[in-house]
Motif scaffolding. Structure first.
Motif, PDB file in Angstrom:
ATOM      1  N   ASP A 184       1.028  -1.076  -0.071  1.00 20.16           N
ATOM      2  CA  ASP A 184       0.002  -0.059  -0.067  1.00 20.16           C
ATOM      3  C   ASP A 184       0.945   0.990   0.150  1.00 20.16           C
ATOM      4  OD1 ASP A 184      -2.283  -1.603   0.005  1.00 20.16           O
ATOM      5  OD2 ASP A 184      -2.569  -1.294   2.133  1.00 20.16           O
ATOM      6  N   GLY A 185       1.890   1.107   0.913  1.00 20.12           N
ATOM      7  CA  GLY A 185       2.993   2.407   0.980  1.00 20.12           C
ATOM      8  C   GLY A 185       3.589   2.649  -0.598  1.00 20.12           C
ATOM      9  N   LEU A 186       3.960   1.324  -1.056  1.00 27.00           N
ATOM     10  CA  LEU A 186       4.537   1.657  -2.433  1.00 27.00           C
ATOM     11  C   LEU A 186       3.581   2.133  -3.502  1.00 27.00           C
ATOM     12  CD1 LEU A 186       7.275   1.055  -4.150  1.00 27.00           C
ATOM     13  CD2 LEU A 186       6.428  -1.204  -4.255  1.00 27.00           C
ATOM     14  N   ILE A 187       2.539   1.628  -3.473  1.00 26.07           N
ATOM     15  CA  ILE A 187       1.506   2.270  -4.352  1.00 26.07           C
ATOM     16  C   ILE A 187       1.381   3.707  -4.228  1.00 26.07           C
ATOM     17  CG2 ILE A 187      -1.002   2.275  -5.172  1.00 26.07           C
ATOM     18  CD1 ILE A 187      -0.601  -1.025  -4.943  1.00 26.07           C
ATOM     19  N   ARG A 188       1.168   4.257  -3.056  1.00 22.59           N
ATOM     20  CA  ARG A 188       0.971   5.730  -2.663  1.00 22.59           C
ATOM     21  C   ARG A 188       2.341   6.439  -3.371  1.00 22.59           C
ATOM     22  NH1 ARG A 188      -1.230   3.783   2.276  1.00 22.59           N
ATOM     23  NH2 ARG A 188       1.033   4.237   3.268  1.00 22.59           N
ATOM     24  N   TYR A 223      -0.722  -9.992   0.312  1.00 26.03           N
ATOM     25  CA  TYR A 223      -1.383  -9.724  -0.905  1.00 26.03           C
ATOM     26  C   TYR A 223      -1.013 -10.806  -2.220  1.00 26.03           C
ATOM     27  CZ  TYR A 223      -3.276  -5.246   0.397  1.00 26.03           C
ATOM     28  OH  TYR A 223      -4.011  -4.264   1.348  1.00 26.03           O
ATOM     29  N   ASP A 224      -1.706 -11.379  -2.997  1.00 31.88           N
ATOM     30  CA  ASP A 224      -1.159 -12.074  -4.074  1.00 31.88           C
ATOM     31  C   ASP A 224       0.018 -11.665  -4.916  1.00 31.88           C
ATOM     32  OD1 ASP A 224      -2.315 -14.545  -6.057  1.00 31.88           O
ATOM     33  OD2 ASP A 224      -1.958 -12.821  -7.059  1.00 31.88           O
ATOM     34  N   ARG A 225       0.922 -12.172  -5.116  1.00 32.42           N
ATOM     35  CA  ARG A 225       2.002 -11.860  -5.532  1.00 32.42           C
ATOM     36  C   ARG A 225       2.242 -11.418  -7.247  1.00 32.42           C
ATOM     37  NH1 ARG A 225       6.890 -15.414  -3.178  1.00 32.42           N
ATOM     38  NH2 ARG A 225       8.010 -14.034  -4.675  1.00 32.42           N
ATOM     39  N   THR A 226       1.287 -12.285  -7.776  1.00 30.48           N
ATOM     40  CA  THR A 226       1.090 -12.262  -9.353  1.00 30.48           C
ATOM     41  C   THR A 226       0.509 -10.839  -9.440  1.00 30.48           C
ATOM     42  OG1 THR A 226       1.152 -14.555  -9.486  1.00 30.48           O
ATOM     43  CG2 THR A 226       0.567 -13.173 -11.533  1.00 30.48           C
ATOM     44  N   ALA A 227      -0.728 -10.782  -8.936  1.00 23.54           N
ATOM     45  CA  ALA A 227      -1.521  -9.606  -9.133  1.00 23.54           C
ATOM     46  C   ALA A 227      -0.817  -8.307  -8.689  1.00 23.54           C
ATOM     47  CB  ALA A 227      -2.797  -9.712  -8.254  1.00 23.54           C
TER      48      ALA A 227
END
Length: 265
Positions: A184-188, A223-227
């Motif tokens: 979540d932090g990386l996506i932000r 979290y699912d790694r592929t997704a």
């Protein structure tokens, strides 16, 4: 709001023109000097003539009043289905600012003739290329603010459109997945990078994103790694293209392997 041309190209053209006149005015000039002088004179004169062409671009409550791109008239908002601030994604090691421009997608009953040599980055519809915003004195945010105010929902800022694509993602949770807080932090962090307009800071944002991505950890549940990888690949490529790295990832993880959680247009 009245948009004004940047004076940078005009100053450059005058510099070339004056340099050419000076060189051609020298008494003891070699053949090479004559060639350089003539080229400077022609280049400078061409730039000056191009910059002196009539230009008008007003944004107001009733629509646009423009003299650009073969269009010379008032265009009411009713004739415009969408006006889009488009911006290319910068590429690592390509040392120039990403192109930013304005596109107009006409309404179904519009009388605008074209030429429609652009394409909407949102849905692929033909669009009229109105402006290269690098030629405008006002900043991108000033232009975007005026269009948001007067065009309302017709205005689309591609920068914020991309930013919104990575909101509220829903990843499946399973054993051996990525740590949710880290993802979540990386996506932000990546979403913030999408809003940087300068190419060098944008490169830096991509590099920092990759460094943080390399530090992702897994746990018993996550979290699912592929997704997640599919989403991070797409987000990274929108911050700045890194051809060698992006092509390698594309070969290792073709698009048809993406799972639920990846954003879509």
């Amino acid at each position: 709001m009245e948009l004004r041309r940047s004076r940078g190209p005009l100053v450059l053209g005058l510099f070339f023109f004056v340099t050419g006149v000076f060189l051609l005015g020298c008494f003891e000039l070699t053949v090479l000097g004559w060639i350089i002088g003539l080229l400077a004179l022609l280049i400078g004169g061409g730039i000056v003539l191009a910059e002196r062409r009539p230009f008008k671009f007003d944004i107001g409550p009733n629509g646009l009043a423009v003299r650009v791109a073969g269009l010379n008239r008032a265009v009411p908002w009713a004739e415009i289905d969408a006006i889009i601030l488009d911006q290319d994604v910068p590429t690592i090691d390509v040392k120039k600012p990403p192109y930013s421009g304005l596109l107009l997608v006409p309404a179904a009953d519009s009388t605008i003739d074209g030429p429609f040599d652009g394409q909407s980055p949102i849905d692929g519809r033909p669009a009229l290329v109105l402006l290269d915003l690098a030629d405008i004195k006002q900043s991108l945010d000033e232009v975007a603010g005026a269009l948001a105010r007067f065009a309302g929902s017709r205005f689309i800022d591609v920068r914020h459109h991309r930013h919104a694509r990575f909101e509220a993602l829903d990843f499946a949770v399973g054993p051996g997945g990525y740590d949710p807080a880290q993802v979540d932090g990386l996506i932000r962090q990546g979403r913030d990078g999408l809003l940087i307009d300068e190419w060098l800071p944008r490169w830096g944002a991509r590099a920092r994103f990759e460094e943080a991505r390399a530090e992702l950890t897994t746990g018993e549940l996550g979290y699912d790694r592929t997704a997640v990888d599919a989403v991070l690949d797409e987000l990274a490529a929108l911050i700045a293209r890194w051809p060698e790295l992006d092509n390698r990832r594309h070969q290792d993880n073709p698009p048809d392997q993406r799972r639920q959680g990846a954003p879509s247009d």
